[in-house]
Design an enzyme around this catalytic site. Structure first.
Site, short mmCIF file in Angstrom:
data_model
loop_
_atom_site.label_atom_id
_atom_site.label_comp_id
_atom_site.label_asym_id
_atom_site.label_seq_id
_atom_site.Cartn_x
_atom_site.Cartn_y
_atom_site.Cartn_z
N ASP A 204 7.86 16.56 -14.43
CA ASP A 204 9.04 15.70 -14.57
C ASP A 204 9.96 15.77 -13.34
OD1 ASP A 204 10.75 13.94 -16.09
OD2 ASP A 204 12.09 15.63 -16.41
N SER A 228 15.59 9.57 -16.45
CA SER A 228 14.28 9.33 -17.07
C SER A 228 14.45 8.68 -18.44
CB SER A 228 13.51 10.64 -17.22
OG SER A 228 13.33 11.27 -15.98
N GLN A 278 6.12 7.45 -15.27
CA GLN A 278 7.49 7.57 -15.76
C GLN A 278 8.27 6.29 -15.47
OE1 GLN A 278 10.65 10.38 -13.94
NE2 GLN A 278 9.88 11.48 -15.73
#
Length: 289
Positions: A204, A228, A278
């Site tokens: 991430d 995100s 993402q």
């Protein structure tokens, strides 16, 4: 270089009952909230505790609300399927009764099958030949964006060694962003499935930022809010996060305040370990964050 959190802390869950866990919020990210990778890793660790033996093959998550670091996070695991070869789990993360995050994970018992890899690892220098991120920021302090000094000069989630950092610290290009990373404290983790959790944690970090590179300096600052919205991860082969891994990231599209990033994670031998994707909020700002 120092890292922000140890593997043992990232993975630590308090058991509250069958399929029920809670954990601390940990360190703040750039915008003062829980680092999304921590929520992913802990949700997967909670799911693993309810599945015997099978490794994770994929995880898909949505970030529903900002997590507050000064509040505990409750994890609720629901069993969706258990079969001889597959298991599926849904995990909800809550703070003060409000859902902040949800994850769907698939597990699969390995079996004989076809094998191929068409993805090619980029031709990059080994990590020993690449400058640590904090060192680059210190040496280039007079030339780079102030938000880089704020966000990247201290301890970070992992050790980071970016390839050709001048391309996105000082230039606005349409290229990709490649970086070596590792979490040294993962050396104390023996369980391969917990290593998958740590890889999810690391996946991430610095993925979404690649979508901002053509436009502004790619981190939260006076011109940009990036956050995100979702995250997807497919595990292809086992790996250890205390060893150097390369994340190759690109952004195929951005529009209407959103952007998409895609990534491939390789080990030093060029094996494709995982694939990532993402979507982020990509908001232009006219005043400081």
């Amino acid at each position: 270089m120092p890292t922000r959190e140890a593997a043992a802390d990232i993975l630590h869950l308090h058991v509250d009952g069958v399929g029920r866990f809670h954990a601390d919020g940990g360190a703040k990210n750039h915008i003062g909230t829980i680092f999304g990778g921590r929520l992913i890793a802990q949700s997967l660790a909670a799911a693993i505790a309810t599945v015997a033996d099978m490794p994770i093959t994929s995880a898909h998550v949505y970030f529903l609300a900002a997590g507050q670091v000064d509040l505990p996070v409750e994890y609720r695991v629901d069993c969706l399927r258990d079969s001889r070869r597959f298991a599926n789990r849904q995990v909800m993360a809550l703070q003060e009764g409000q859902a902040i995050f949800t994850l769907m994970a698939q597990f699969h018992a390995p079996e004989d099958g076809f094998v191929h890899q068409h993805a090619m690892m980029p031709d990059v220098p080994p990590p020993e030949a690449v400058m640590p991120l904090q060192q680059y920021v210190r040496e280039m302090e007079a030339q780079i964006d102030l938000s880089a000094i704020r966000n990247f000069s201290g301890a970070m989630p992992m050790e980071m060694r970016p390839i050709a950092p001048e391309r996105y610290f000082m230039e606005r290009t349409n290229g990709s962003r490649d970086f070596w990373f590792r979490l040294p404290s993962a050396v104390m983790v023996d369980d391969p499935r917990l290593q998958q959790c740590l890889l999810a944690y690391a996946s991430d970090y610095w993925l979404g930022g690649v979508m901002a590179i053509p436009h502004v300096f790619p981190t939260n600052g006076r011109e940009l809010l990036i956050s995100s919205l979702d995250h997807a991860l497919w595990f292809h082969r086992p790996a250890r996060c205390d060893q150097w891994l390369l994340h190759h990231t690109v952004s195929p599209s951005a529009s209407d305040g959103l952007g998409l990033a895609q990534g491939q994670i390789f080990d030093r031998e060029g094996r494709l370990i995982a694939s990532t994707a993402q979507e982020c909020l990509l908001r232009r700002l006219s005043s400081p964050v």
